[in-house]
Motif scaffolding. Sequence first.
Motif, mmCIF file in Angstrom:
data_model
loop_
_atom_site.group_PDB
_atom_site.id
_atom_site.type_symbol
_atom_site.label_atom_id
_atom_site.label_comp_id
_atom_site.label_asym_id
_atom_site.label_seq_id
_atom_site.Cartn_x
_atom_site.Cartn_y
_atom_site.Cartn_z
ATOM 1 N N UNK A 251 -18.676 -0.419 -29.345
ATOM 2 C CA UNK A 251 -17.908 -1.293 -28.521
ATOM 3 C C UNK A 251 -16.493 -1.111 -28.902
ATOM 4 N N UNK A 252 -15.488 -0.774 -27.971
ATOM 5 C CA UNK A 252 -13.982 -0.949 -28.330
ATOM 6 C C UNK A 252 -13.436 -2.282 -28.397
ATOM 7 N N UNK A 253 -12.233 -2.624 -28.838
ATOM 8 C CA UNK A 253 -11.588 -3.743 -28.626
ATOM 9 C C UNK A 253 -11.891 -4.396 -27.407
ATOM 10 N N UNK A 254 -11.888 -5.607 -27.238
ATOM 11 C CA UNK A 254 -11.691 -6.504 -26.004
ATOM 12 C C UNK A 254 -12.810 -6.375 -25.091
ATOM 13 N N UNK A 255 -14.014 -5.923 -25.691
ATOM 14 C CA UNK A 255 -15.201 -6.307 -25.130
ATOM 15 C C UNK A 255 -15.453 -5.083 -23.854
ATOM 16 N N UNK A 256 -15.978 -5.812 -22.872
ATOM 17 C CA UNK A 256 -16.103 -4.657 -21.460
ATOM 18 C C UNK A 256 -14.753 -4.239 -21.067
ATOM 19 N N UNK A 257 -14.032 -5.288 -20.900
ATOM 20 C CA UNK A 257 -12.580 -4.782 -20.558
ATOM 21 C C UNK A 257 -11.748 -3.688 -21.039
ATOM 22 N N UNK A 258 -12.221 -3.793 -22.355
ATOM 23 C CA UNK A 258 -11.658 -2.487 -23.191
ATOM 24 C C UNK A 258 -12.437 -1.223 -22.911
ATOM 25 N N UNK A 259 -13.654 -1.448 -22.596
ATOM 26 C CA UNK A 259 -14.453 -0.288 -22.331
ATOM 27 C C UNK A 259 -14.218 0.174 -21.006
ATOM 28 N N UNK B 219 -8.470 -10.411 -18.804
ATOM 29 C CA UNK B 219 -9.284 -9.261 -18.550
ATOM 30 C C UNK B 219 -7.951 -7.843 -18.296
ATOM 31 N N UNK B 220 -6.868 -8.335 -17.415
ATOM 32 C CA UNK B 220 -6.075 -7.287 -16.894
ATOM 33 C C UNK B 220 -5.031 -7.140 -18.174
ATOM 34 N N UNK B 221 -4.666 -8.031 -18.949
ATOM 35 C CA UNK B 221 -3.813 -7.692 -20.063
ATOM 36 C C UNK B 221 -4.492 -7.088 -21.204
ATOM 37 N N UNK B 222 -5.750 -7.511 -21.425
ATOM 38 C CA UNK B 222 -6.593 -6.675 -22.446
ATOM 39 C C UNK B 222 -6.601 -5.218 -21.908
ATOM 40 N N UNK B 223 -7.087 -5.081 -20.857
ATOM 41 C CA UNK B 223 -6.937 -3.598 -20.333
ATOM 42 C C UNK B 223 -5.785 -2.940 -20.439
ATOM 43 N N UNK B 224 -4.724 -3.501 -20.461
ATOM 44 C CA UNK B 224 -3.356 -2.853 -20.385
ATOM 45 C C UNK B 224 -2.947 -2.592 -21.629
ATOM 46 N N UNK C 133 -15.855 -4.048 -38.982
ATOM 47 C CA UNK C 133 -15.064 -4.218 -37.763
ATOM 48 C C UNK C 133 -15.642 -5.162 -36.622
ATOM 49 N N UNK C 134 -16.856 -5.156 -36.597
ATOM 50 C CA UNK C 134 -17.325 -5.907 -35.374
ATOM 51 C C UNK C 134 -16.885 -7.395 -35.652
ATOM 52 N N UNK C 135 -16.563 -7.793 -37.047
ATOM 53 C CA UNK C 135 -16.121 -9.155 -37.021
ATOM 54 C C UNK C 135 -14.997 -9.478 -36.110
ATOM 55 N N UNK C 136 -14.070 -8.704 -36.000
ATOM 56 C CA UNK C 136 -12.755 -8.690 -34.889
ATOM 57 C C UNK C 136 -12.905 -8.065 -33.572
ATOM 58 N N UNK C 137 -14.162 -7.903 -33.193
ATOM 59 C CA UNK C 137 -14.292 -7.399 -31.682
ATOM 60 C C UNK C 137 -14.877 -8.526 -30.937
ATOM 61 N N UNK C 138 -14.220 -8.693 -29.475
ATOM 62 C CA UNK C 138 -14.698 -9.445 -28.705
ATOM 63 C C UNK C 138 -16.099 -9.539 -28.385
ATOM 64 N N UNK C 139 -16.959 -10.607 -28.229
ATOM 65 C CA UNK C 139 -18.060 -10.802 -27.762
ATOM 66 C C UNK C 139 -17.887 -10.965 -25.888
ATOM 67 N N UNK C 140 -17.643 -12.420 -25.872
ATOM 68 C CA UNK C 140 -16.999 -12.833 -24.422
ATOM 69 C C UNK C 140 -15.707 -13.085 -24.522
#
Length: 389
Positions: free
Chosen positions: A100-108, A318-323, A45-52
């Motif tokens: 790590x959750x989706x959308x990198x640090x925003x998701x976390x 960032x905000x929409x990812x967190x939302x 699943x890391x294939x489809x998870x954000x780095x930056x």
Amino acid sequence: MAERAPHATFWEASRGRWHAEPASATRSPFARDRDRIIHSGAFRRLRYKTQVFVAPDGDHFRVRLTHSLEVAQIARSLARALGLDEDLTEALALAHDLGHPPFGHSGEDALERAMAPWGGFDHNGHALRIVTRLESRYPGFDGLNLTWETLEGLAKHNGPIYAPGWALAEVDAAWPLDLASHAGLEAQIAAIADDIAYDNHDLDDGIRAGLFSIEDITAAVPFVAECWAAVTTRWPGVSARRRLVPALVREQIGRMADDLLATVRARLAEHDVRQVADVRGAGRTLATLSPALAAEVQVLKDYLRQHMYRASAVVRLRDPSEAVVASLFGVLHERPELLPGDWAALCPADEPARARHVGDFVAGMTDRYALKLYEALVGPSPLPQEMVT
């Protein structure tokens, strides 16, 4: 396998696995751990998870999977040079981002806030939860049944932990990981290989994305300027930036690796390290850059923070990812029957178990799955339309 130095972690002296298993005829226990990590669903699943950059945004940018592979390559090379166990080092490097959750640090950040009433969320603790509980590939036990040394390295690769979060505390209570001590050198090397990889590869991605130019960063970061001068001097007839920027990245990684190896060797001698117990008892991290180079690299980190991680093209998502993450947690926590399949059937009724179960599901999502489920359960995605298709 290359001959191991006395300060390496020896698989022959491993504390074993939580659930006893017959030995492999072809692999050491640490090589077996590495293979189990590679074959896990969480690793795929890391294939489809954000780095930056959010993963669908450009096929050439790094994602968690490609980053993890690059970290593993650097870490294994360093381990070989130091006479460490290469398989253990590689296993730790490959697994370091599993939580790590989706959308990198925003998701976390979003998941941490959403789960705050039930103990919060931490990606490192969640990685331990994945490999000890959530992966379900084996009929005889939950998790991947990794060796104690691999679990210890995942838990403490960034140093001792004196106040573990609930997820790591659960693992430690079941099988104590000596959290107050340092981990072996294999874990320390995996951790600094992570730093070396993202400092250099984020520079590459930042230039590719047009967030800054080579002229911009060489004017602001002396270390990059020095390495760029070395590259352009070595290849005076090459003007194509698409060739020279990768050469710059290799130059920087090489200088960091050489400095790291010299520093580690000096500290091994300074502390008279003769076995892995001496590494754990040294009272400091042994695998670091020298103070002089660390100060130079910090200038690079600060530049990337300002001009890449805080760039408008990144911040606008960032905000929409967190939302997306916050809304998915809220909906599924309120209505766990909307969870798919066994996730719904196995959802506990009581708290905090229910919230943590939902958090496990949300954290396991890829970016694109989170977007699709959001549209199905909540409505149109708050991210720009090009990120959803």
